[in-house]
Design a protein around this motif. Structure first.
Motif, PDB file in Angstrom:
ATOM      1  N   LYS A 171       0.829  -1.197   0.000  1.00 31.91           N
ATOM      2  CA  LYS A 171       0.000   0.000   0.000  1.00 31.91           C
ATOM      3  C   LYS A 171       0.865   1.249   0.000  1.00 31.91           C
ATOM      4  N   GLU A 172       0.394   2.285  -0.667  1.00 29.61           N
ATOM      5  CA  GLU A 172       1.125   3.534  -0.844  1.00 29.61           C
ATOM      6  C   GLU A 172       2.395   3.321  -1.664  1.00 29.61           C
ATOM      7  N   LEU A 173       2.475   2.181  -2.354  1.00 29.98           N
ATOM      8  CA  LEU A 173       3.567   1.868  -3.276  1.00 29.98           C
ATOM      9  C   LEU A 173       4.934   1.937  -2.615  1.00 29.98           C
ATOM     10  N   GLU A 174       5.020   1.469  -1.412  1.00 34.11           N
ATOM     11  CA  GLU A 174       6.293   1.411  -0.717  1.00 34.11           C
ATOM     12  C   GLU A 174       7.063   0.174  -1.168  1.00 34.11           C
ATOM     13  N   PRO A 175       8.230   0.343  -1.825  1.00 37.99           N
ATOM     14  CA  PRO A 175       8.997  -0.817  -2.286  1.00 37.99           C
ATOM     15  C   PRO A 175       9.570  -1.606  -1.109  1.00 37.99           C
ATOM     16  N   GLN A 176       9.466  -2.933  -1.188  1.00 40.05           N
ATOM     17  CA  GLN A 176      10.011  -3.785  -0.141  1.00 40.05           C
ATOM     18  C   GLN A 176      10.797  -4.928  -0.758  1.00 40.05           C
ATOM     19  N   ILE A 177      11.863  -5.323  -0.088  1.00 37.02           N
ATOM     20  CA  ILE A 177      12.664  -6.464  -0.506  1.00 37.02           C
ATOM     21  C   ILE A 177      11.953  -7.743  -0.067  1.00 37.02           C
ATOM     22  N   PRO A 178      11.827  -8.724  -0.931  1.00 31.44           N
ATOM     23  CA  PRO A 178      11.128  -9.959  -0.538  1.00 31.44           C
ATOM     24  C   PRO A 178      11.817 -10.667   0.628  1.00 31.44           C
ATOM     25  N   ALA A 179      11.025 -11.324   1.424  1.00 25.53           N
ATOM     26  CA  ALA A 179      11.568 -12.202   2.463  1.00 25.53           C
ATOM     27  C   ALA A 179      11.718 -13.609   1.888  1.00 25.53           C
ATOM     28  N   ASP A 180      12.716 -14.329   2.362  1.00 27.05           N
ATOM     29  CA  ASP A 180      12.948 -15.688   1.858  1.00 27.05           C
ATOM     30  C   ASP A 180      11.706 -16.565   1.986  1.00 27.05           C
ATOM     31  N   THR A 181      10.956 -16.374   3.044  1.00 28.75           N
ATOM     32  CA  THR A 181       9.795 -17.218   3.301  1.00 28.75           C
ATOM     33  C   THR A 181       8.634 -16.928   2.357  1.00 28.75           C
ATOM     34  N   GLU A 182       8.687 -15.799   1.649  1.00 24.29           N
ATOM     35  CA  GLU A 182       7.622 -15.445   0.715  1.00 24.29           C
ATOM     36  C   GLU A 182       7.828 -16.034  -0.670  1.00 24.29           C
ATOM     37  N   LEU A 183       9.024 -16.526  -0.960  1.00 25.71           N
ATOM     38  CA  LEU A 183       9.383 -16.880  -2.325  1.00 25.71           C
ATOM     39  C   LEU A 183       9.343 -18.380  -2.565  1.00 25.71           C
ATOM     40  N   GLU A 184       8.829 -18.757  -3.739  1.00 26.15           N
ATOM     41  CA  GLU A 184       8.898 -20.124  -4.226  1.00 26.15           C
ATOM     42  C   GLU A 184       9.335 -20.086  -5.679  1.00 26.15           C
ATOM     43  N   THR A 185      10.016 -21.128  -6.101  1.00 25.19           N
ATOM     44  CA  THR A 185      10.483 -21.199  -7.481  1.00 25.19           C
ATOM     45  C   THR A 185       9.844 -22.373  -8.198  1.00 25.19           C
ATOM     46  N   TYR A 186       9.731 -22.234  -9.514  1.00 24.87           N
ATOM     47  CA  TYR A 186       9.299 -23.335 -10.367  1.00 24.87           C
ATOM     48  C   TYR A 186      10.053 -23.232 -11.688  1.00 24.87           C
ATOM     49  N   LEU A 187      10.551 -24.356 -12.183  1.00 19.02           N
ATOM     50  CA  LEU A 187      11.228 -24.327 -13.472  1.00 19.02           C
ATOM     51  C   LEU A 187      11.080 -25.658 -14.175  1.00 19.02           C
ATOM     52  N   ASP A 188      11.051 -25.587 -15.505  1.00 21.21           N
ATOM     53  CA  ASP A 188      11.054 -26.790 -16.321  1.00 21.21           C
ATOM     54  C   ASP A 188      12.474 -27.327 -16.435  1.00 21.21           C
ATOM     55  N   PRO A 189      12.633 -28.622 -16.740  1.00 19.10           N
ATOM     56  CA  PRO A 189      13.931 -29.284 -16.559  1.00 19.10           C
ATOM     57  C   PRO A 189      15.066 -28.800 -17.443  1.00 19.10           C
ATOM     58  N   CYS A 190      14.789 -28.103 -18.543  1.00 17.23           N
ATOM     59  CA  CYS A 190      15.912 -27.678 -19.390  1.00 17.23           C
ATOM     60  C   CYS A 190      16.409 -26.278 -19.030  1.00 17.23           C
ATOM     61  N   TYR A 191      15.910 -25.718 -17.924  1.00 17.26           N
ATOM     62  CA  TYR A 191      16.354 -24.407 -17.461  1.00 17.26           C
ATOM     63  C   TYR A 191      16.753 -24.492 -15.985  1.00 17.26           C
ATOM     64  N   ALA A 192      17.379 -23.431 -15.480  1.00 19.67           N
ATOM     65  CA  ALA A 192      17.863 -23.454 -14.097  1.00 19.67           C
ATOM     66  C   ALA A 192      17.751 -22.075 -13.471  1.00 19.67           C
ATOM     67  N   ILE A 193      17.631 -22.062 -12.137  1.00 23.19           N
ATOM     68  CA  ILE A 193      17.698 -20.860 -11.306  1.00 23.19           C
ATOM     69  C   ILE A 193      18.795 -21.079 -10.280  1.00 23.19           C
ATOM     70  N   ASP A 194      19.598 -20.040 -10.038  1.00 25.27           N
ATOM     71  CA  ASP A 194      20.681 -20.178  -9.066  1.00 25.27           C
ATOM     72  C   ASP A 194      20.899 -18.846  -8.358  1.00 25.27           C
ATOM     73  N   ASP A 195      21.485 -18.934  -7.166  1.00 27.32           N
ATOM     74  CA  ASP A 195      21.864 -17.736  -6.390  1.00 27.32           C
ATOM     75  C   ASP A 195      20.677 -16.837  -6.054  1.00 27.32           C
ATOM     76  N   LEU A 196      19.516 -17.434  -5.777  1.00 32.48           N
ATOM     77  CA  LEU A 196      18.369 -16.636  -5.331  1.00 32.48           C
ATOM     78  C   LEU A 196      18.602 -16.239  -3.886  1.00 32.48           C
ATOM     79  N   HIS A 197      18.939 -14.978  -3.654  1.00 32.13           N
ATOM     80  CA  HIS A 197      19.267 -14.547  -2.299  1.00 32.13           C
ATOM     81  C   HIS A 197      19.327 -13.020  -2.243  1.00 32.13           C
ATOM     82  N   TYR A 198      19.351 -12.509  -1.021  1.00 29.37           N
ATOM     83  CA  TYR A 198      19.602 -11.080  -0.843  1.00 29.37           C
ATOM     84  C   TYR A 198      21.103 -10.869  -0.776  1.00 29.37           C
ATOM     85  N   SER A 199      21.644 -10.091  -1.706  1.00 28.55           N
ATOM     86  CA  SER A 199      23.087  -9.955  -1.859  1.00 28.55           C
ATOM     87  C   SER A 199      23.720  -9.058  -0.800  1.00 28.55           C
ATOM     88  N   GLY A 200      22.923  -8.178  -0.192  1.00 25.78           N
ATOM     89  CA  GLY A 200      23.479  -7.191   0.725  1.00 25.78           C
ATOM     90  C   GLY A 200      24.003  -5.963   0.011  1.00 25.78           C
TER      91      GLY A 200
END
Length: 381
Positions: free
Chosen positions: A334-363
């Motif tokens: 609300k009020e368009l306040e940008p927020q960094i996602p929390a780890d507990t809010e995120l889920e990933t899905y990918l098909d087998p010929c692709y990959a996701i890596d290094d999903l994290h808050y970099s600091g």
């Protein structure tokens, strides 16, 4: 064009005539596509029955200073100075052909089937000739709390055949009580859509309410209201980075979808210059917030069933200029306040010929919450 009945051909011709309004000015792009500059108050999106009395909003009525900060120090979009513009009071709309409509309808129908089953706990079921995914979802079940999503993604020069497509995008969706609203914006490589193998801006929307479905890509149906005089659905963005190119930063696009609080419209915004491309009106997409937002990519295999490359065409290997990335991922409350996602809010899905890596808050203030993604494609089933 594929063989169609005389009745269907007549219907397509009528639809083409409805979409192609009388232009104030016309110009042709390098890829051969024709852009018509249409009176902003007579653009084809306003033919939607829900927008009969809609008054076009030239810019958001309000947006917080935080939005400006997101894009305050980024370089201009690629080729920005060479981009043709429509006169004041008009907007650029790609001229539509019957072949365009046939292609867009099939593409939209297949994509809608993929997305209709997509929520945070039940990944889409994909088939030959359907889209394949590599996505990160942020979700709050059964409550509508998100009012936007933003991020930066890199773009690479990849090989995509005529009937394939490869895209990177952000989205917002509301999938509550069997009613689905989905809006997306990003970059697509698709020779059939764009008449070349470069990256082009796309938008997409679909709704499924009380069993009635509608929506489409870009401006192939009434719905998305175009505002900017340069950037429009289908705009050329870049040819893309070459794998391993030694430059910093890479060609990338900052993109945001957000719901403006006063009007309730959902806006698409690009670049450090606060380019408001356009919006989905509240009259059309009547939701106050969304249950899911996301960042990711999808591919379309075409007739062969073989998926094209995603991202750079390479899976992540912890090297900055090898795989594509999303960085500075944020959602808006609300009020368009940008927020960094929390780890507990995120889920990933990918098909087998692709990959996701290094999903994290970099600091890092520059990278923020980020991940690398992609792959060469192939048989993903």
């Amino acid at each position: 064009m594929r063989s169609i009945s005389e009745e269907n051909d007549s219907e397509l011709e009528r639809e083409v005539q409805r979409l192609n309004k009388t232009p104030k000015k016309t110009f042709q792009l390098e890829n051969g596509q024709i852009i018509d500059c249409i009176d902003i108050d007579k653009q084809p999106s306003l033919d939607h029955p829900s927008l009969k009395n809609h008054v076009v909003q030239r810019k958001p009525l309000s947006y917080p200073k935080e939005i400006k900060k997101l894009f305050a120090k980024e370089k201009p979009l690629p080729k920005a100075s060479r981009r043709k513009s429509c006169p004041h009071g008009t907007v650029p709309i790609k001229r539509t052909t019957k072949d365009d409509l046939l292609m867009a309808r099939k593409f939209s129908n297949d994509f809608r089937k993929t997305q209709s089953n997509a929520d945070a706990t039940a990944p889409p079921t994909n088939h030959v000739n359907k889209h394949h995914l590599c996505v990160v979802n942020a979700y709050t079940k059964y409550t509508q709390t998100y009012h936007g999503v933003s991020g930066y993604f890199s773009m690479y020069n990849i090989s995509v055949t005529k009937d394939q497509a490869s895209a990177t995008n952000v989205w917002v969706t509301n999938n509550i009580y069997q009613e689905v609203v989905y809006m997306a914006a990003g970059s697509m490589v698709s020779p059939s859509f764009n008449n070349d193998s470069n990256h082009h801006l796309f938008v997409y929307w679909t709704t499924q309410i009380k069993g009635f479905r509608e929506g489409c890509f870009n401006t192939y149906c009434p719905g998305f209201v175009q505002i900017d005089t340069k950037y429009h659905p289908g705009s050329f963005l870049t040819t893309g980075n070459n794998y391993g190119v030694n430059i910093y930063p890479l060609d990338e696009i900052p993109i945001m979808i957000f719901q403006e609080e006063l009007s309730g419209h959902w806006w698409v915004m690009l670049s450090n210059q606060l380019k408001f491309v356009g919006y989905w009106p509240k009259d059309l997409v009547d939701i106050d917030g969304a249950s899911n937002v996301g960042w990711g990519a999808f591919t379309y295999p075409g007739t062969t069933g073989v998926s094209p490359p995603m991202g750079s065409g390479y899976k992540p290997d912890h090297v900055y200029n090898h795989a594509a990335y999303f960085r500075d991922m944020k959602y808006l409350k609300k009020e368009l306040e940008p927020q960094i996602p929390a780890d507990t809010e995120l889920e990933t899905y990918l098909d087998p010929c692709y990959a996701i890596d290094d999903l994290h808050y970099s600091g890092s203030q520059y990278w923020g919450y980020d991940f690398f993604f992609g792959g060469p494609g192939g048989s993903c089933n």
